[in-house]
Scaffold this active site. Sequence first.
Site, PDB file in Angstrom:
ATOM      1  N   GLU A  26       0.846  -1.188   0.000  1.00 27.03           N
ATOM      2  CA  GLU A  26       0.000   0.000   0.000  1.00 27.03           C
ATOM      3  C   GLU A  26       0.887   1.245   0.000  1.00 27.03           C
ATOM      4  O   GLU A  26       2.013   1.221   0.513  1.00 27.03           O
ATOM      5  CB  GLU A  26      -0.889   0.000   1.249  1.00 27.03           C
ATOM      6  N   GLU A 172     -12.480  -2.203   2.704  1.00 27.83           N
ATOM      7  CA  GLU A 172     -13.033  -1.994   4.058  1.00 27.83           C
ATOM      8  C   GLU A 172     -14.151  -0.948   4.083  1.00 27.83           C
ATOM      9  O   GLU A 172     -14.157  -0.056   4.945  1.00 27.83           O
ATOM     10  CB  GLU A 172     -11.915  -1.613   5.031  1.00 27.83           C
ATOM     11  N   GLU A 291      -6.032  -9.172   3.768  1.00 28.98           N
ATOM     12  CA  GLU A 291      -5.170  -8.503   4.750  1.00 28.98           C
ATOM     13  C   GLU A 291      -5.124  -9.373   6.001  1.00 28.98           C
ATOM     14  O   GLU A 291      -6.161  -9.676   6.589  1.00 28.98           O
ATOM     15  CB  GLU A 291      -5.684  -7.106   5.126  1.00 28.98           C
TER      16      GLU A 291
END
Length: 503
Positions: A26, A172, A291
Amino acid sequence: MRATVTIHRDFTISDIDERIYGAFLEHLGRAIYSGIYEPDHPSADENGMRKDVIDLVKELDVPVVRYPGGNFVSAYNWEDGIGPKEDRPVRLDLAWHTSESNEVGIHEFADWCESVGTEMMLAVNLGSRGLDAARNFVEYVNHPGGTYWSDLRKKNGKEEPWDVKLWCLGNEMDGPWQIGHKDAAEYGRLAAETAKAIRAFDPKLELVVCGSSHSGMPTYPDWEATVLEHTYDVVDYISLHMYFANHEKKTGNYLALTHKLEAYIDTVAGVIQFIKAKRRSKKDIYISFDEWNVWYHSSQQDRQILEGGDGWPHAPALLEDIYNFEDVLQVGLVINTFIRRADVVKIACIAQLVNVIAPIMTERGGEAWRQTIYYPYYFASRFGRGTALNLVIDCPTYDSDAYSDVSYVDISAVHNETDGTVTLFAVNRHPDESIDIDATLEGFEGLKVIDHQVMTHNDLEASNTRSAPSEVAPRQGNGAELKDGKLSASLPPYSYQMIRLGR
């Protein structure tokens, strides 16, 4: 203390999708800048990528890397990362309270993926943006030419499309912390319409819809049910995330957390089956656990930056957990769980790969080294490919504060029919006692122990550092023996082992 194990060639769980050994990068902290990309580093290649990091990632044989986020993607304009670098805008990253130079974008990341031999798993922004930006990104990345976006890619130096197969529909989106947070129905409709548009471009692409950020979310598991009601016919996977922490410093409780992981997987698998039955569908949807990792060591030191106390720094040190030997055991347990649930978990991404809660650490302008958790990830990625075997285990147990009957020995086994090997990954959770394993192998002929790797340490807090990069490392084991179809081995207290059987 003794444990018995039965391993039968025909008692299988599922073929393992190699993408359960995936990773994540990321635009966060030093994951990209001074992680994989550092043009002034002595080892930098012609693209500014650190060759020392490339070598460590290649060693892991990572099959897929998720990018560019993460929370970062929910306010990211992918167009900022294309074209001449001197023309790219600097943006504020609201997710991590830093600034983003956009020196690395899709072209640079794709070149890096090629250099390490991995595939891309790309995420689209369904937070601050939506369907239109997503379809344009897919066209830019995957269309051969003759359109505005594909011709712009060619103009920017990439003649052939990258043909990326795996796409995440946001990140998310159940989390109130997310830029553009939505409720389940709102997100489900947006994800469904975005998926339909992407499938209109190419129906063969694999799409991942957002599940719960963790199993403690107040909307879990209703979120999964609602989102799948909207998207079941147009997606392939639902994502789950989970991080593991030992704030209370109770190792027995910490190493029992995989029971929570198993319940999380079981619950979401049940929701998938419920929606499948409700829709009278023949289609199967699987879990992308994109994740996961240990994350708690750096929580306090990150607070000032995340709360804005340092302004908007570029690529500061964030989420740089320094992992210890205890974390080796936890990572081994998590990967064992994914292997045992290979029937439903088809993708998993350790978060993240470099510097940010990562198995690889770097120093700006200096060394790169393997953190302690590098090794169980390495062993599983390298040798855990094939078919997951369904073991019968009889072993003493203990009770943690949250869970009862936690097996002292946690073990998974993988049969690779191509090379004829059987590989066992084992963790001993007992703090004081060695556990002798008696394993009966049935349906396998002519095998012998061809490799035996052991990880132990007398200090659970021991870690690897720049000055002591091999303080916690595997060593060649001894004493494992296979005779007349019976494997015997001893697991020292608090230990991780890999035992490989072959011809």
